[in-house]
Each structure stands twice: as structure tokens, then as C-alpha cells.
Design a protein around this motif. Structure first.
Motif, short mmCIF file in Angstrom:
data_model
loop_
_atom_site.label_atom_id
_atom_site.label_comp_id
_atom_site.label_asym_id
_atom_site.label_seq_id
_atom_site.Cartn_x
_atom_site.Cartn_y
_atom_site.Cartn_z
N ARG A 43 0.82 -1.22 0.00
CA ARG A 43 0.00 0.00 0.00
C ARG A 43 0.84 1.26 0.00
NH1 ARG A 43 -4.82 -1.24 4.31
NH2 ARG A 43 -5.78 -2.92 3.10
N VAL A 44 2.02 1.19 0.58
CA VAL A 44 2.88 2.37 0.66
C VAL A 44 4.30 1.99 0.28
CG1 VAL A 44 1.52 3.49 2.47
CG2 VAL A 44 3.42 2.01 3.11
N GLY A 45 5.11 2.99 0.05
CA GLY A 45 6.53 2.76 -0.24
C GLY A 45 6.78 2.53 -1.72
N HIS A 46 8.03 2.35 -2.04
CA HIS A 46 8.43 2.17 -3.44
C HIS A 46 8.82 0.72 -3.71
CE1 HIS A 46 9.99 3.25 -7.36
NE2 HIS A 46 11.09 2.58 -7.06
N SER A 47 9.77 0.21 -2.96
CA SER A 47 10.23 -1.16 -3.18
C SER A 47 9.79 -2.05 -2.02
CB SER A 47 11.75 -1.20 -3.29
OG SER A 47 12.19 -2.53 -3.42
N ASP A 48 9.50 -3.29 -2.34
CA ASP A 48 9.16 -4.27 -1.30
C ASP A 48 10.23 -5.34 -1.20
OD1 ASP A 48 8.81 -5.72 -3.61
OD2 ASP A 48 6.80 -6.41 -3.12
N LEU A 49 11.34 -5.14 -1.93
CA LEU A 49 12.46 -6.10 -1.95
C LEU A 49 12.01 -7.48 -2.40
CD1 LEU A 49 14.24 -4.97 1.34
CD2 LEU A 49 14.74 -4.24 -1.01
N GLY A 50 10.99 -7.54 -3.25
CA GLY A 50 10.51 -8.81 -3.79
C GLY A 50 9.52 -9.55 -2.91
N ALA A 51 9.06 -8.93 -1.83
CA ALA A 51 8.19 -9.63 -0.87
C ALA A 51 6.86 -10.08 -1.49
CB ALA A 51 7.92 -8.73 0.34
N ASN A 52 6.26 -9.27 -2.34
CA ASN A 52 4.97 -9.66 -2.91
C ASN A 52 5.12 -10.84 -3.88
OD1 ASN A 52 2.76 -7.90 -1.87
ND2 ASN A 52 4.25 -6.34 -2.44
N ARG A 53 6.15 -10.84 -4.68
CA ARG A 53 6.39 -11.97 -5.58
C ARG A 53 6.68 -13.24 -4.77
NH1 ARG A 53 7.07 -12.23 -10.84
NH2 ARG A 53 7.30 -9.97 -11.02
N GLU A 54 7.50 -13.10 -3.73
CA GLU A 54 7.81 -14.25 -2.88
C GLU A 54 6.56 -14.78 -2.19
OE1 GLU A 54 10.92 -13.08 -0.18
OE2 GLU A 54 12.32 -12.67 -1.83
N ARG A 55 5.66 -13.89 -1.76
CA ARG A 55 4.43 -14.31 -1.10
C ARG A 55 3.57 -15.16 -2.05
NH1 ARG A 55 2.54 -9.72 0.29
NH2 ARG A 55 3.39 -9.83 2.38
N ILE A 56 3.42 -14.71 -3.28
CA ILE A 56 2.60 -15.46 -4.24
C ILE A 56 3.28 -16.79 -4.58
CG2 ILE A 56 1.53 -15.46 -6.53
CD1 ILE A 56 0.26 -13.59 -4.33
N ASP A 57 4.59 -16.80 -4.72
CA ASP A 57 5.30 -18.05 -4.97
C ASP A 57 5.11 -19.02 -3.80
OD1 ASP A 57 6.17 -17.13 -7.43
OD2 ASP A 57 8.17 -16.56 -6.71
N ALA A 58 5.15 -18.51 -2.57
CA ALA A 58 4.93 -19.37 -1.39
C ALA A 58 3.51 -19.90 -1.36
CB ALA A 58 5.25 -18.60 -0.11
N LEU A 59 2.53 -19.05 -1.68
CA LEU A 59 1.13 -19.51 -1.74
C LEU A 59 0.97 -20.60 -2.81
CD1 LEU A 59 -0.88 -16.19 -1.38
CD2 LEU A 59 -0.80 -18.08 0.25
N ARG A 60 1.62 -20.38 -3.94
CA ARG A 60 1.55 -21.37 -5.03
C ARG A 60 2.10 -22.72 -4.54
NH1 ARG A 60 1.05 -19.78 -10.13
NH2 ARG A 60 1.97 -17.73 -9.72
N THR A 61 3.20 -22.68 -3.80
CA THR A 61 3.77 -23.91 -3.25
C THR A 61 2.83 -24.57 -2.27
OG1 THR A 61 6.02 -23.07 -3.58
CG2 THR A 61 5.74 -24.85 -1.98
N LYS A 62 2.26 -23.78 -1.35
CA LYS A 62 1.33 -24.32 -0.36
C LYS A 62 0.10 -24.92 -1.02
CE LYS A 62 3.37 -23.14 3.49
NZ LYS A 62 3.78 -24.04 4.51
N LEU A 63 -0.31 -24.36 -2.14
CA LEU A 63 -1.48 -24.87 -2.86
C LEU A 63 -1.13 -26.07 -3.72
CD1 LEU A 63 -2.90 -21.40 -3.85
CD2 LEU A 63 -4.10 -23.10 -2.44
N GLY A 64 0.14 -26.46 -3.73
CA GLY A 64 0.56 -27.62 -4.50
C GLY A 64 0.71 -27.33 -5.98
N GLN A 65 0.97 -26.09 -6.31
CA GLN A 65 1.07 -25.71 -7.72
C GLN A 65 2.49 -25.36 -8.05
OE1 GLN A 65 -1.70 -26.30 -9.50
NE2 GLN A 65 -2.45 -26.99 -7.55
#
Length: 144
Positions: free
Chosen positions: A122-144
Motif C-alpha cells: 500500500r505504501v513505499g516504493h520497493s518491497d524487496l521482492g516480498a509480494n512476488r515471494e508471497r505469491i510463490d509461497a502460496l503457489r507452493t502451499k497450494l501444490g502448484q
């Protein structure tokens, strides 16, 4: 020497204050929701990923398979998210960072053949890749 110490202390206080204000600001917003039936575009900043067709190369991430739709609310909660809205074709959730409590919005749109995803700070400029990592982790947890 005292003046240098005072200047450094003032700069530190201002710096910490800036991050506290950003943290408070991030907790006052909401997810952008659907815009013309699709997830909102990412801003120019590198703190967002999006699977919709209107995403540019820097923000693009693969959508999820349609088969995971029913599992999403449970997985989001187990991964530390708070589901704030669910409809037949849309899920909005919030994730907060542990230290400063910055909020990221993670949204899903059920399409005919896939589940589109958008994860953005919601704020800031860079997230240091946190949002991409979060979706990748969710994908793993979902077995995808």
C-alpha cells in the motif's frame, strides 16, 4: 561536537518518524478491488505483481489454476493473511509485516479458466521482492 550529536539524533528521530507515519498510512487503506471486471493495474513502482493480461513484464506473475479457488481463504489465513472480502469471483486479503505492520493487499479474481492474482504494497516504493515471494509461497502451499 554536541551540535553534531544533536543533528544526528534529530535526523534519526525524523527517519524513524517517517517510517512510523508510512506504517500508519498503510493500515488506513483498503484493497483496490476490481476495475472494469479485472484486478487493478500495478503502479510503476516495483512493489506489486499481477497476473492479468494488462500487466507489464516487470510486474507479471503467472495466474493460479482454477482448481485452487476454494482452497484460497483457508490457505491465506494459515499463511498469516486476513481475508477481508469474498464474493463469487473475488477474494481480498491483507498481510502485515511483522516489525512495522506495513500492509500488503493480496487479491484474487476467478476467471473462466484461471485465478488471477495481484499482490501489492500500500505504501513505499520497493518491497524487496516480498509480494512476488508471497505469491510463490502460496503457489507452493497450494501444490502448484
Amino acid at each position: 561536537m554536541k551540535i553534531v550529536v544533536l543533528i544526528i539524533a534529530a535526523l534519526l528521530i525524523l527517519g524513524v518518524g517517517f517510517f512510523v507515519v508510512l506504517s500508519i498510512k498503510s493500515r488506513t487503506g483498503t484493497a483496490l478491488g476490481l476495475v472494469d471486471g479485472m484486478l487493478a493495474p500495478c503502479p510503476a513502482s516495483p512493489n506489486c505483481v499481477l497476473s492479468e493480461a494488462h500487466s507489464d513484464d516487470d510486474h507479471r506473475i503467472e495466474p493460479l489454476p482454477l482448481s485452487v479457488w476454494a482452497k484460497l481463504p483457508d490457505i491465506l489465513s494459515k499463511e498469516g493473511g486476513v481475508v477481508v472480502k469474498i464474493t463469487d469471483d473475488y477474494i481480498a486479503s491483507e498481510f502485515s509485516t511483522s516489525l512495522m505492520k506495513y500492509v500488503d493487499d493480496v487479491e484474487f479474481r476467478k476467471a473462466e479458466d484461471v485465478v488471477h492474482v495481484r499482490s501489492a504494497s500500500r505504501v513505499g516504493h520497493s518491497d524487496l521482492g516480498a509480494n512476488r515471494e508471497r505469491i510463490d509461497a502460496l503457489r507452493t502451499k497450494l501444490g502448484q
